[in-house]
Design an enzyme around this catalytic site. Structure first.
Site, short mmCIF file in Angstrom:
data_model
loop_
_atom_site.label_atom_id
_atom_site.label_comp_id
_atom_site.label_asym_id
_atom_site.label_seq_id
_atom_site.Cartn_x
_atom_site.Cartn_y
_atom_site.Cartn_z
N CYS A 11 0.86 -1.17 0.00
CA CYS A 11 0.00 0.00 0.00
C CYS A 11 0.90 1.23 0.00
O CYS A 11 2.12 1.10 -0.04
CB CYS A 11 -0.91 -0.02 1.21
SG CYS A 11 -2.43 0.89 0.91
N CYS A 87 -4.38 -0.81 -2.12
CA CYS A 87 -4.73 0.61 -2.28
C CYS A 87 -6.11 0.73 -2.93
O CYS A 87 -6.56 -0.17 -3.64
CB CYS A 87 -3.72 1.30 -3.18
SG CYS A 87 -2.05 1.17 -2.57
N CYS A 95 -0.76 3.44 -6.30
CA CYS A 95 -0.52 2.06 -5.88
C CYS A 95 0.85 1.63 -6.37
O CYS A 95 1.19 1.84 -7.53
CB CYS A 95 -1.58 1.13 -6.45
SG CYS A 95 -3.18 1.33 -5.67
#
Length: 163
Positions: A11, A87, A95
């Site tokens: 993430c 994400c 991302c």
């Protein structure tokens, strides 16, 4: 496919979603998988709300830390079998891209750390994130990974991200 699998959850900040996914998978996998998490721009520490959510579910949080994905790009890093980005692309969040040969999938989840509101609304956002991750990880663990071919696994993990 190997008997043991390494999974990396990526993430941006590595403070909430990916941290919760790492802890959840390590707790539920019974040693068949080892989960890690990282971020492209680590926040420096896990969100206390994420740790609280894990602790309330009886999941250990010791050793969890916000880390850069660069740690997993070194020659001595564990070789990953799966890389999941968590994400939320709908929020136009950056991302990370993971180079290499692991199977990858996008499990987009809204960022609970971005929620503004009352303490109850923020807590609900972290709880909702936990519930989604718990469901998806449960589905991942239900796959007979050792008997599936690589293409079938790739299709299954992509489908989990859409659930």
């Amino acid at each position: 496919m190997p008997e043991h699998y390494n999974v990396l959850f990526l993430c941006t900040g590595n403070s909430a979603r990916s941290i919760m996914a790492e802890a959840l998978l390590n707790h539920k996998s019974k040693g068949n998988l080892t989960a890690y998490s990282a971020g492209s721009h680590p926040a420096g520490s896990p969100r206390r709300e994420a740790l609280k959510q894990l602790q309330s579910a009886g999941i250990p949080t010791e050793g969890l830390r916000s880390k850069s994905w660069d740690e997993f790009a070194t020659p001595d890093a564990p070789q990953m079998n799966f890389v999941f980005t968590v994400c939320d692309s709908a929020a136009n969040e950056l991302c990370p891209f993971w180079p290499g040969q692991p199977m990858t999938a996008h499990w987009g989840i809204p960022d609970p750390a971005a929620v503004k509101g009352t303490p109850e609304e923020i807590e609900r956002a972290f709880r909702d994130t936990y519930v989604v991750l718990d469901r998806r990880i449960g589905l991942l663990l239900s796959l007979p990974l050792a008997t599936l071919e690589e293409l079938a696994i790739q299709k299954e993990i992509e489908a989990i991200g859409k659930s």
